[in-house]
Design a protein around this motif. Structure first.
Motif, PDB file in Angstrom:
ATOM      1  N   ASP A 279       0.835  -1.221   0.000  1.00 13.00           N
ATOM      2  CA  ASP A 279       0.000   0.000   0.000  1.00 13.00           C
ATOM      3  C   ASP A 279       0.863   1.262   0.000  1.00 13.00           C
ATOM      4  O   ASP A 279       0.564   2.253   0.686  1.00 13.00           O
ATOM      5  N   ALA A 280       1.939   1.223  -0.755  1.00 13.79           N
ATOM      6  CA  ALA A 280       2.876   2.352  -0.790  1.00 13.79           C
ATOM      7  C   ALA A 280       2.203   3.598  -1.346  1.00 13.79           C
ATOM      8  O   ALA A 280       1.315   3.527  -2.211  1.00 13.79           O
ATOM      9  N   ILE A 281       2.615   4.752  -0.834  1.00 11.84           N
ATOM     10  CA  ILE A 281       2.135   6.038  -1.347  1.00 11.84           C
ATOM     11  C   ILE A 281       2.995   6.401  -2.550  1.00 11.84           C
ATOM     12  O   ILE A 281       4.201   6.602  -2.435  1.00 11.84           O
ATOM     13  N   LYS A 282       2.372   6.452  -3.714  1.00 14.44           N
ATOM     14  CA  LYS A 282       3.106   6.682  -4.956  1.00 14.44           C
ATOM     15  C   LYS A 282       2.467   7.822  -5.748  1.00 14.44           C
ATOM     16  O   LYS A 282       1.457   8.397  -5.339  1.00 14.44           O
ATOM     17  N   ASN A 283       3.074   8.091  -6.902  1.00 11.51           N
ATOM     18  CA  ASN A 283       2.580   9.171  -7.740  1.00 11.51           C
ATOM     19  C   ASN A 283       1.733   8.624  -8.888  1.00 11.51           C
ATOM     20  O   ASN A 283       2.057   7.592  -9.493  1.00 11.51           O
ATOM     21  N   LYS A 284       0.680   9.339  -9.162  1.00 11.87           N
ATOM     22  CA  LYS A 284      -0.161   9.090 -10.340  1.00 11.87           C
ATOM     23  C   LYS A 284       0.090  10.258 -11.283  1.00 11.87           C
ATOM     24  O   LYS A 284      -0.226  11.403 -10.962  1.00 11.87           O
ATOM     25  N   ALA A 285       0.720   9.988 -12.431  1.00 14.29           N
ATOM     26  CA  ALA A 285       1.255  11.081 -13.247  1.00 14.29           C
ATOM     27  C   ALA A 285       0.717  11.048 -14.671  1.00 14.29           C
ATOM     28  O   ALA A 285       0.614   9.983 -15.299  1.00 14.29           O
ATOM     29  N   LEU A 286       0.373  12.230 -15.174  1.00  7.73           N
ATOM     30  CA  LEU A 286       0.011  12.441 -16.570  1.00  7.73           C
ATOM     31  C   LEU A 286       1.146  13.209 -17.230  1.00  7.73           C
ATOM     32  O   LEU A 286       1.480  14.327 -16.821  1.00  7.73           O
ATOM     33  N   PHE A 287       1.776  12.599 -18.252  1.00 10.22           N
ATOM     34  CA  PHE A 287       2.872  13.238 -18.966  1.00 10.22           C
ATOM     35  C   PHE A 287       2.365  13.795 -20.281  1.00 10.22           C
ATOM     36  O   PHE A 287       1.608  13.142 -21.014  1.00 10.22           O
ATOM     37  N   SER A 288       2.823  15.003 -20.555  1.00  9.43           N
ATOM     38  CA  SER A 288       2.550  15.611 -21.848  1.00  9.43           C
ATOM     39  C   SER A 288       3.872  16.176 -22.347  1.00  9.43           C
ATOM     40  O   SER A 288       4.280  17.280 -21.955  1.00  9.43           O
ATOM     41  N   GLY A 289       4.564  15.396 -23.157  1.00  8.07           N
ATOM     42  CA  GLY A 289       5.923  15.764 -23.528  1.00  8.07           C
ATOM     43  C   GLY A 289       6.807  15.713 -22.295  1.00  8.07           C
ATOM     44  O   GLY A 289       6.872  14.701 -21.604  1.00  8.07           O
TER      45      GLY A 289
ATOM     46  N   ILE B 243       1.544   4.919 -11.061  1.00 10.42           N
ATOM     47  CA  ILE B 243       0.367   4.885 -11.926  1.00 10.42           C
ATOM     48  C   ILE B 243       0.549   5.901 -13.040  1.00 10.42           C
ATOM     49  O   ILE B 243       0.740   7.097 -12.785  1.00 10.42           O
ATOM     50  N   ARG B 244       0.518   5.418 -14.253  1.00  9.74           N
ATOM     51  CA  ARG B 244       0.711   6.265 -15.425  1.00  9.74           C
ATOM     52  C   ARG B 244      -0.657   6.629 -16.002  1.00  9.74           C
ATOM     53  O   ARG B 244      -1.513   5.749 -16.224  1.00  9.74           O
ATOM     54  N   VAL B 245      -0.895   7.911 -16.208  1.00 15.22           N
ATOM     55  CA  VAL B 245      -2.125   8.401 -16.818  1.00 15.22           C
ATOM     56  C   VAL B 245      -1.840   8.719 -18.278  1.00 15.22           C
ATOM     57  O   VAL B 245      -0.841   9.373 -18.593  1.00 15.22           O
ATOM     58  N   TYR B 246      -2.715   8.246 -19.180  1.00 13.56           N
ATOM     59  CA  TYR B 246      -2.499   8.472 -20.606  1.00 13.56           C
ATOM     60  C   TYR B 246      -3.433   9.553 -21.120  1.00 13.56           C
ATOM     61  O   TYR B 246      -4.629   9.597 -20.747  1.00 13.56           O
ATOM     62  N   PRO B 247      -2.905  10.460 -21.953  1.00 13.94           N
ATOM     63  CA  PRO B 247      -3.710  11.591 -22.427  1.00 13.94           C
ATOM     64  C   PRO B 247      -4.961  11.115 -23.161  1.00 13.94           C
ATOM     65  O   PRO B 247      -4.957  10.140 -23.891  1.00 13.94           O
TER      66      PRO B 247
ATOM     67  N   ALA C   6      -2.709   3.056 -16.129  1.00 14.60           N
ATOM     68  CA  ALA C   6      -2.064   1.738 -16.066  1.00 14.60           C
ATOM     69  C   ALA C   6      -0.952   1.816 -15.032  1.00 14.60           C
ATOM     70  O   ALA C   6      -0.308   2.855 -14.858  1.00 14.60           O
ATOM     71  N   ILE C   7      -0.749   0.699 -14.342  1.00 17.63           N
ATOM     72  CA  ILE C   7       0.346   0.651 -13.377  1.00 17.63           C
ATOM     73  C   ILE C   7       1.650   0.407 -14.121  1.00 17.63           C
ATOM     74  O   ILE C   7       1.764  -0.542 -14.909  1.00 17.63           O
ATOM     75  N   GLN C   8       2.616   1.280 -13.897  1.00 15.14           N
ATOM     76  CA  GLN C   8       3.915   1.186 -14.544  1.00 15.14           C
ATOM     77  C   GLN C   8       4.923   0.645 -13.536  1.00 15.14           C
ATOM     78  O   GLN C   8       5.198   1.274 -12.522  1.00 15.14           O
ATOM     79  N   THR C   9       5.443  -0.537 -13.788  1.00 10.55           N
ATOM     80  CA  THR C   9       6.424  -1.168 -12.908  1.00 10.55           C
ATOM     81  C   THR C   9       7.828  -0.914 -13.453  1.00 10.55           C
ATOM     82  O   THR C   9       8.099  -1.181 -14.627  1.00 10.55           O
ATOM     83  N   THR C  10       8.673  -0.391 -12.602  1.00 13.10           N
ATOM     84  CA  THR C  10      10.041  -0.061 -13.000  1.00 13.10           C
ATOM     85  C   THR C  10      11.017  -0.819 -12.112  1.00 13.10           C
ATOM     86  O   THR C  10      10.874  -0.829 -10.888  1.00 13.10           O
ATOM     87  N   GLU C  11      11.989  -1.447 -12.716  1.00 14.67           N
ATOM     88  CA  GLU C  11      13.018  -2.156 -11.967  1.00 14.67           C
ATOM     89  C   GLU C  11      14.376  -1.532 -12.260  1.00 14.67           C
ATOM     90  O   GLU C  11      14.623  -1.023 -13.351  1.00 14.67           O
ATOM     91  N   SER C  12      15.244  -1.586 -11.266  1.00 16.97           N
ATOM     92  CA  SER C  12      16.619  -1.104 -11.460  1.00 16.97           C
ATOM     93  C   SER C  12      17.566  -2.028 -10.716  1.00 16.97           C
ATOM     94  O   SER C  12      17.216  -2.589  -9.669  1.00 16.97           O
ATOM     95  N   LEU C  13      18.747  -2.186 -11.265  1.00 18.63           N
ATOM     96  CA  LEU C  13      19.783  -3.008 -10.650  1.00 18.63           C
ATOM     97  C   LEU C  13      21.082  -2.215 -10.697  1.00 18.63           C
ATOM     98  O   LEU C  13      21.573  -1.876 -11.778  1.00 18.63           O
ATOM     99  N   ASN C  14      21.609  -1.892  -9.525  1.00 20.31           N
ATOM    100  CA  ASN C  14      22.849  -1.123  -9.438  1.00 20.31           C
ATOM    101  C   ASN C  14      23.939  -1.975  -8.803  1.00 20.31           C
ATOM    102  O   ASN C  14      23.715  -2.605  -7.763  1.00 20.31           O
TER     103      ASN C  14
END
Length: 910
Positions: free
Chosen positions: A692-702, A751-755, A767-775
């Motif tokens: 139940d993490a607090i995350k961002n719901k974002a709409l990108f336009s460029g 959470i990714r918002v699409y125009p 849509a939920i956008q899952t991002t992974e990183s390995l450092n």
């Protein structure tokens, strides 16, 4: 380059290892039992120098590497036993030699000509500073880097056995409590006698053995006799030349110590990029305040509203002018009462020039992809003034009573102006101003009623007042804001914010000793926070008048109360080599936010367990496990629903209906410190799962974005797995080697918002956008510490940053050289090379830095001349890479750095 390094290492190694024999044996008592941690040394009978020393292992075994065919005086000692001394003659082959010590009292008045470089007394490691100096050292940092098991990073932070040192003291008195950088960069090396590493440190004697202090490490500096009861220090002044302007530095340092009173005064004014304290250091400076709620099970952190005016890049900005003044005092009105405190004033004027390329690949709902690429060039001027004031009082009339009070005040005045050009948004001008103020107060009382009953009361109050002002002047303002006038020549928009925080933490602990090896700890605690958040957006029109955007979504008027009352129970017991400390806490949470004319209240109860376990494998070998279940709460910043400018192209709105997230953390840590062969090993692995993490719901336009805060579905937990391991060893007296590896994997969800036709993010497809990183990071280091030969330090760092869309690699070898010669000259130099490149070869950059110093000071002279050169290769810029989990943006930045300059300085030692 590589061939040169290899040749130097082989040459130095050959000179040191030639004609050595192995002299080994066992130190025993009269019954034949091996004595662990006994000291043994070999003094060359002809040169009178100590050629080798060792500390025995758990079986009493020692190994010395001695010159062949040489006469030595072998000396051995152990607490409670008579000293041992005997002359031996080495041959051309290895020797076995056993030492038997007899119990007895050490004779008083015996002259000790040679002292062991390293000793262990209980939880304290004692280094004799002179044993590790080669003549090139000027400050504490230079000596610490040569000690077995001790590391100092670029920021002046000290690590011992992989643990960060939390406090530095001089003669038992705090040296700017809450920071180690001021100590490492300013305490003169010639004043050092002993360096004591205090492991399992707890400054409250009432709580020793009751709390788990294995991660606490402090440093205490013992001064040479000639530095006590006298003023000492130095005053440095220098001038130099650079490409465009003259350079200067003035740096006075004065110190005074006696048993009742101490005073440290440090000043620095320069334009060579030397930063006694950065803006980042200022905000990290805790003043020694401890995390008193670490066992509470709740995480409620007040987030700073600073506008990111923290862009100082050490001495690698385009230009930095720094002014610094600090004073630290300690006074004992009586044996039981100590008054101490410090004041720090910091001023920096900084210019930063940056070129940035950002790339983001968007996967669209129809399955196609879209690449958004932006190139930016910006020039930033920062003017920052900060102040820190602390006053402490500690009253310890007996071993049963301990009372202390601390107050730390921070206030600053910061301004930033930026001119920026974007290939997508044209020219942009931004201004930032802020004058934050905060005061932290800490009150503690500890009372030992008897051997079975100990009481502790701790209370901490924080008041914080923030007032950031943000302004952006753009060709086109990218957001649709109610009441905004779009007919203006340019868009000049500003936002004011006012955030006030009152936070009170209080905790009462009762410890009951069931047996000498077990106790029960009962805790009653409370965290109470009350915050106000006000913000407003306004526009400056072409005619100079102000257009206030008064719509509900453009402003905030929020009050937020958070209250956590909890009861904790912990049981600690020792059995054999194991220590267990399981427990749990029961919490009653109450929250209320008031905004938009209504109240939103929440109330619930949680039980949160935690476990601590320690396996003491040997005296200096441990395995530690920690488990905790934590409730994480946001503060007012993510609850305020009106728009807040994160940047000129980023708009954020909070969510008053956010709930807490829950995270479970498992960590395992292994540590071994072997004084027999000066081997230092530590490794740790940690796994975190957040639901139940607090995350961002974002709409990108460029390159523009509008985002809000949400709780992500529990079916999409966030996870991270990290681990590191380090192996270090000092051997043959002259060598120190180190290898380290660290790996971190993270899985984020946003959470990714699409125009769509509707510009309201709440009504667009998501849509939920899952991002992974390995450092990954790997490093190797090797250094020498000869008395009469040049000393070489070689290190190599290799890192891999994989965000599963591109892989960025960094190679970074470095070389240091030190040489003290002709009884008066010291030469030091450092070379660093960096190579950044990615798998697709769209990024491929190289840069390097070279600095060198030559110093002249005759023996017993108070004057020292120094010629120093910085950025001697005249490198123009440095590069860095970053990756943002929100949107998956990869960013490559190039920063202009200060040009080459030379400084001639004169130092007078008091």
């Amino acid at each position: 380059m590589k061939q040169l390094i290899t040749f130097l290492i082989m040459a130095l190694s050959t000179g040191a290892f030639s004609q050595n024999i192995r002299f080994e044996g066992v130190i025993k008592d009269s019954t034949g039992v091996g004595l662990e941690m006994a000291n043994i040394m070999a003094v060359n009978q002809q040169t009178k120098a100590m050629d080798a020393y060792a500390i025995t292992n758990e079986a009493g075994k020692f190994v010395l590497n001695l010159n062949a065919n040489t006469a030595y005086i072998i000396k051995a000692s152990y607490l409670g036993y008579e000293n041992y001394e005997k002359t031996i003659q080495t041959g051309s082959s290895n020797m076995n030699y056993n030492v038997v010590l007899r119990e007895g009292i050490l004779l008083k008045g015996v002259e000790i000509v040679h002292e062991m470089p390293v000793r262990i007394s209980g939880d304290t490691i004692i280094y004799n500073a002179d044993s590790f100096k080669n003549g090139t050292e000027r400050k504490l940092e230079d000596v610490l880097k040569k000690l077995p098991g001790v590391e100092v990073n670029k920021d002046g932070e000290i690590e011992v056995e992989g643990k960060k040192v939390q406090k530095v003291m001089v003669e038992g008195k705090d040296f700017f409590d809450g920071d180690t950088k001021l100590a490492t960069k300013n305490i003169p090396a010639d004043a050092l006698d002993k360096i004591q590493v205090l492991r399992n440190y707890n400054e409250v004697t009432n709580l020793k053995g009751l709390e788990n202090n294995e991660e606490n490490v402090a440093l205490n500096i013992k001064l040479k006799d000639g530095k006590k009861n006298f003023w000492f220090g130095d005053i440095t002044a220098g001038i130099g030349v650079g490409h465009e302007e003259d350079r200067y530095i003035v740096n006075p340092k004065l110190f005074y110590y006696n048993p009742k009173f101490s005073l440290n005064v440090i000043g620095n004014k320069n334009n060579i990029g030397e930063l006694p304290l950065t803006a980042q250091d200022y905000f990290k400076f805790t003043g020694g305040f401890k995390n008193m709620m670490r066992k509470g099970g709740s995480s409620f952190n007040v987030v700073s509203n600073d506008l990111g005016i923290l862009g100082l890049r050490n001495n690698q900005a385009a230009n930095i002018e720094s002014s610094f003044g600090a004073a630290n005092f300690s006074f004992n009105p009586s044996k039981a009462w100590t008054l101490s405190g410090f004041g720090i004033l910091l001023g920096n004027k900084t210019e930063i020039e940056t070129k940035t390329v950002s790339n983001r690949t968007d996967e669209l709902p129809d399955g196609s992809t879209q690449i958004v690429s932006e190139t930016k060039e910006d020039f930033t001027r920062q003017d920052s003034k900060q102040a820190l004031l602390k006053l402490s009082s500690s009253y310890v009339p007996s071993e049963k009573v301990h009372f202390d009070y601390d107050a730390l005040v921070k206030f600053s005045d910061q301004k930033e102006n930026t001119s920026l050009y974007s290939n997508l948004l044209s020219d942009i001008y931004t201004n930032k101003k802020q004058n934050p103020f905060s005061i932290n107060q800490n009150l503690n009382y500890y009372y030992t009623l008897s051997d079975k009953h100990v009481f502790a009361f701790e209370m901490q109050h924080m008041y914080q007042d923030e007032d950031p002002l943000y302004n952006a002047n753009l060709e086109t303002q990218p957001f649709v804001l109610s009441g905004y006038d779009t007919t203006q020549t340019r868009d000049d928009i500003s936002q004011k914010r006012f955030v006030k925080t009152n936070k009170l933490d209080s905790k009462f602990d009762y410890y009951y000793m069931i047996t000498p090896k077990s106790n029960i700890n009962l805790t009653i605690g409370n965290t109470y926070s009350y915050q106000n958040f006000d913000s407003s957006i306004f526009q400056i029109l072409d005619n100079g008048t102000q257009n206030n955007l008064t719509a509900t979504e453009n402003s905030n008027d929020v009050n937020y109360m958070f209250n956590d009352v909890f009861l904790g129970v912990h049981y600690k017991f020792l059995t054999g080599k194991f220590t267990f400390n399981p427990g749990f806490s029961v919490h009653q949470y109450n929250m209320n936010d008031e905004q938009l004319g209504t109240s939103n209240k929440q109330s619930f109860t949680r039980i949160l367990p935690d476990v601590y376990a320690l396996w003491q494998i040997k005296k200096s070998e441990t395995l530690t496990y920690n488990y905790s279940l934590t409730n994480n709460f946001t503060d007012i910043n993510k609850l305020a629903q009106g728009y807040v400018f994160s940047n000129y192209n980023s708009l954020f709105s909070g969510n008053r209906y956010l709930e807490n997230s829950t995270s479970q953390v498992h960590s395992l840590r292994y540590f071994k410190y072997n004084m027999f062969n000066f081997e230092n090993i530590f490794a740790n692995i940690s796994y975190t799962k957040q639901v139940d993490a607090i995350k961002n719901k974002a709409l990108f336009s460029g390159v523009n974005q509008v985002s809000s805060a949400v709780n992500i579905n529990s079916s999409f937990p966030e996870e991270s797995l990290s681990g590191s391991a380090n192996y270090g060893r000092s051997f043959f007296k002259y060598y120190k080697a180190n290898a380290r590896v660290s790996i971190g994997w993270n899985k984020f969800n946003n959470i990714r918002v699409y125009p769509d036709a509707d510009t309201d993010p709440d009504n667009n497809p998501t849509a939920i956008q899952t991002t992974e990183s390995l450092n990954q990071s790997y490093s190797l280091g090797f250094s020498t510490n000869f008395k009469q030969l040049p000393n070489l330090g070689v290190s190599y760092n290799y890192s891999i940053s994989d965000n599963f869309s591109d892989i960025v690699y960094t190679d970074s070898p470095s070389l240091t050289l030190e040489y003290y010669f002709l009884e008066a000259f010291s030469f030091t130099s450092e070379y660093n090379f960096f190579h950044n490149y990615n798998k697709s070869k769209t990024i491929d950059s190289e840069y390097d830095f070279l600095s060198a110093n030559i110093m002249y000071q005759k023996k017993d002279s108070k004057w020292e001349w120094k010629l120093s050169g910085t950025n001697l290769l005249d490198t123009k810029s440095l590069d860095s890479n970053s990756f943002s989990q929100l949107g998956g943006t990869s960013t490559f930045s190039s920063y202009k750095v200060q040009p080459r300059y030379l400084i001639l300085s004169l130092k007078y030692n008091l």
